[in-house]
Each structure stands twice: as C-alpha cells, then as structure tokens.
Motif scaffolding. Structure first.
Motif, PDB file in Angstrom:
ATOM      1  N   GLY A 174       0.754  -1.079  -0.129  1.00 26.86           N
ATOM      2  CA  GLY A 174      -0.077  -0.013  -0.193  1.00 26.86           C
ATOM      3  C   GLY A 174       0.848   1.411  -0.010  1.00 26.86           C
ATOM      4  N   LEU A 175       2.085   1.260  -0.046  1.00 21.32           N
ATOM      5  CA  LEU A 175       2.895   2.410  -0.135  1.00 21.32           C
ATOM      6  C   LEU A 175       2.687   3.326  -1.447  1.00 21.32           C
ATOM      7  CD1 LEU A 175       4.395   0.657   2.040  1.00 21.32           C
ATOM      8  CD2 LEU A 175       6.403   1.640   1.254  1.00 21.32           C
ATOM      9  N   SER A 176       2.762   4.320  -1.290  1.00 22.21           N
ATOM     10  CA  SER A 176       2.750   5.350  -2.446  1.00 22.21           C
ATOM     11  C   SER A 176       4.052   5.503  -3.344  1.00 22.21           C
ATOM     12  CB  SER A 176       2.256   6.697  -2.089  1.00 22.21           C
ATOM     13  OG  SER A 176       3.573   7.462  -1.435  1.00 22.21           O
ATOM     14  N   ASN A 177       4.234   6.122  -4.388  1.00 20.85           N
ATOM     15  CA  ASN A 177       5.414   6.173  -5.166  1.00 20.85           C
ATOM     16  C   ASN A 177       6.434   7.032  -4.309  1.00 20.85           C
ATOM     17  OD1 ASN A 177       4.293   5.000  -7.262  1.00 20.85           O
ATOM     18  ND2 ASN A 177       4.232   6.626  -8.701  1.00 20.85           N
ATOM     19  N   GLN A 178       6.097   7.792  -3.333  1.00 17.82           N
ATOM     20  CA  GLN A 178       6.872   8.744  -2.903  1.00 17.82           C
ATOM     21  C   GLN A 178       7.522   8.026  -1.734  1.00 17.82           C
ATOM     22  OE1 GLN A 178       8.080  11.996  -3.395  1.00 17.82           O
ATOM     23  NE2 GLN A 178       9.555  11.315  -1.907  1.00 17.82           N
ATOM     24  N   GLU A 179       6.499   7.299  -1.064  1.00 20.89           N
ATOM     25  CA  GLU A 179       7.069   6.290   0.066  1.00 20.89           C
ATOM     26  C   GLU A 179       8.025   5.284  -0.330  1.00 20.89           C
ATOM     27  OE1 GLU A 179       3.186   6.548   2.948  1.00 20.89           O
ATOM     28  OE2 GLU A 179       2.986   5.360   1.474  1.00 20.89           O
ATOM     29  N   ILE A 180       7.640   4.766  -1.480  1.00 25.20           N
ATOM     30  CA  ILE A 180       8.475   3.653  -2.324  1.00 25.20           C
ATOM     31  C   ILE A 180      10.096   4.215  -2.375  1.00 25.20           C
ATOM     32  CG2 ILE A 180       8.826   2.065  -4.323  1.00 25.20           C
ATOM     33  CD1 ILE A 180       5.909   1.898  -4.487  1.00 25.20           C
ATOM     34  N   ALA A 181       9.877   5.390  -3.252  1.00 23.80           N
ATOM     35  CA  ALA A 181      11.036   6.167  -3.469  1.00 23.80           C
ATOM     36  C   ALA A 181      12.104   6.161  -2.188  1.00 23.80           C
ATOM     37  CB  ALA A 181      11.215   7.510  -3.882  1.00 23.80           C
ATOM     38  N   GLU A 182      11.600   6.623  -0.952  1.00 29.34           N
ATOM     39  CA  GLU A 182      11.992   6.665   0.288  1.00 29.34           C
ATOM     40  C   GLU A 182      12.713   5.454   0.629  1.00 29.34           C
ATOM     41  OE1 GLU A 182       9.544  10.756   1.581  1.00 29.34           O
ATOM     42  OE2 GLU A 182       9.219   8.778   2.644  1.00 29.34           O
ATOM     43  N   ARG A 183      11.813   4.444   0.736  1.00 30.39           N
ATOM     44  CA  ARG A 183      12.175   3.172   1.292  1.00 30.39           C
ATOM     45  C   ARG A 183      13.176   2.522   0.574  1.00 30.39           C
ATOM     46  NH1 ARG A 183       9.169  -0.988   3.871  1.00 30.39           N
ATOM     47  NH2 ARG A 183       7.823   0.615   4.634  1.00 30.39           N
ATOM     48  N   LEU A 184      13.251   2.819  -0.722  1.00 30.54           N
ATOM     49  CA  LEU A 184      14.375   1.999  -1.520  1.00 30.54           C
ATOM     50  C   LEU A 184      15.641   3.012  -1.963  1.00 30.54           C
ATOM     51  CD1 LEU A 184      12.179   0.091  -4.218  1.00 30.54           C
ATOM     52  CD2 LEU A 184      13.209  -0.622  -2.097  1.00 30.54           C
ATOM     53  N   VAL A 185      15.620   4.311  -1.579  1.00 27.41           N
ATOM     54  CA  VAL A 185      16.444   5.281  -1.385  1.00 27.41           C
ATOM     55  C   VAL A 185      16.730   5.633  -2.983  1.00 27.41           C
ATOM     56  CG1 VAL A 185      18.667   6.170  -0.817  1.00 27.41           C
ATOM     57  CG2 VAL A 185      17.362   4.509   0.677  1.00 27.41           C
ATOM     58  N   ILE A 186      15.613   5.720  -3.800  1.00 25.88           N
ATOM     59  CA  ILE A 186      15.835   6.062  -5.347  1.00 25.88           C
ATOM     60  C   ILE A 186      14.994   7.242  -5.666  1.00 25.88           C
ATOM     61  CG2 ILE A 186      16.506   3.659  -5.941  1.00 25.88           C
ATOM     62  CD1 ILE A 186      13.495   3.085  -6.574  1.00 25.88           C
ATOM     63  N   GLY A 187      15.030   7.734  -6.943  1.00 28.35           N
ATOM     64  CA  GLY A 187      14.397   8.973  -7.252  1.00 28.35           C
ATOM     65  C   GLY A 187      13.135   8.676  -7.453  1.00 28.35           C
ATOM     66  N   LEU A 188      12.080   9.474  -7.339  1.00 24.72           N
ATOM     67  CA  LEU A 188      10.592   9.395  -7.663  1.00 24.72           C
ATOM     68  C   LEU A 188      10.370   9.044  -8.940  1.00 24.72           C
ATOM     69  CD1 LEU A 188       7.673   9.441  -6.632  1.00 24.72           C
ATOM     70  CD2 LEU A 188       7.633  12.077  -7.070  1.00 24.72           C
TER      71      LEU A 188
END
Length: 221
Positions: A174-188
């Motif tokens: 259920g993570l958003s794109n922004q949350e996925i970016a932060e979790r994986l330490v990659i750009g949006l």
C-alpha cells in the motif's frame, strides 16, 4: 549364396552402452535387450548417478541409458555432469515419468533422447543407434509434453526484474510512489518508471490490478 556364418561387427563398430538404473530388475531386462543386438556391447551397469560417472571414467561408453529418479545424484544431474565432462558420450533418458518439466530438464541437461520404460526392444536399440549417430529420439509422450510447454502461456510476472519485484512488493503493502522512493532510496521518477514497467509486463492498467495479480500468482513474498 548366403554365408551361413555371417561376419559379426568388429569391436570398433560396436556401440558401447552403459545402463544406469537403481532397480536391478530393470537393468536385467535392459541387458537382455542389448545382448540380442549384434552391434551393441553392454560395458557396465550403474545403480546411481554417482556410479554412472565413475563407470564413464573407467569404461568410456558411447551411450548411457539413464533413469531419472534415483537415490543420491538423480539422472538429470548425472546427465549434465556426463555431458560436461565427456561431450562425446551420448545420454538417453529412460524413465516412467513424462511430466513436461522433467522432459525439458533432461533435454536441457544434454540428453539426446527421452524414452519411457514401456519402449519396445526395437525402439530402444534404434534410439541407441540414433544417439550414437548424434540424432535425437523422443517418445511420443515426451514430444507431446514439449508441445504443452511451448503452448502454455507464461505466468504473469515471469519477466519482472528483481528491482521491479521489490517495487511491486511495496505496492502490495500500500505504499505510494513517494514512500517507495524513500524506502528504496531511489528517485521518484525512477519509481514511476518501474511502476509503469510493472503494469506493462503484467498487462494491466492500474495499480489495483497489479496488486491483485501479485496476490493471485504469488509474485511477492
């Protein structure tokens, strides 16, 4: 006039055969098949994949008849080892099993033929001669199994990359794109690219559909 004592094939013309099967009764039956042929020599019997490798080193057969399911090293692993170590030795899988996955694995391991144990003596000896000449022989059931594999639609998600599976796992959570970016330490923008690729590979138009397929086909842990 017919020669009453026709010449037998010389030893160099005879095909050297090694039998590998963990059942003594099967080996005995195969032995009778081979002894009835003028151009085939039985040079050894093995009850396991390990024994087959040892005998290949000792007696250098031309063709190995290989069972699949045996204690210890199975027939697929033994076939692969034989073909890697002695490329001139041909292997014929001889088994009771006709599952598509096993047929495919045996051939990928290097087997020149795939026969079932209900094979006739003529069919078996013909397959041995064909393998010796570098020609494959497949039981009709094995051919049908390969056709089934070739015509099956691949499971959705089979071509996802490791990173795409990571992103899909977080989408399922259920993570958003922004949350996925932060979790994986990659750009949006990178996340958006991965999400777009995931939807395309799964053949869906929305995140909800992608998540549903992920659950249905166990694409994520």
């Amino acid at each position: 006039m017919t020669d009453p004592n026709p010449a037998q094939p010389s030893s160099k013309d005879r095909i050297r055969v090694l039998i590998t099967d963990d059942h003594a009764l099967v080996r005995t039956g195969l032995k009778f098949f081979l002894l009835a042929s003028d151009d085939l020599d039985l040079v050894g019997e093995a009850a396991s994949g390990e024994e087959a490798l040892q005998l290949c080193a000792e007696v250098t057969p031309d063709v190995v008849l290989m069972d699949l399911i045996m204690p210890g090293m199975n027939g697929i692993a033994a076939t692969r080892s034989i073909r890697e170590r002695w490329p001139a030795i041909q292997v014929i899988t001889l088994t009771n099993f006709q599952e598509p996955g096993l047929v495919q694995e045996a051939l990928q391991a290097g087997a020149m033929g795939y026969l079932l144990k209900n094979v006739t003596a003529d069919e078996l000896t013909g397959a041995i001669r064909a393998a010796y000449a570098g020609r494959p022989t497949l039981a009709p059931e094995a051919t049908q199994a390969l056709i089934e594999v070739a015509t099956q639609s691949p499971t959705p998600g089979h071509n996802l990359t490791a990173r795409e599976r990571e992103v899909l796992t977080l989408m399922v959570k259920g993570l958003s794109n922004q949350e996925i970016a932060e979790r994986l330490v990659i750009g949006l923008s990178t996340v958006k690219f991965h999400v777009s690729s995931i939807l395309s590979k799964l053949g869906v138009a929305s995140r909800a559909e992608a998540v549903a397929l992920a659950w249905q086909y166990h694409l994520v842990a």
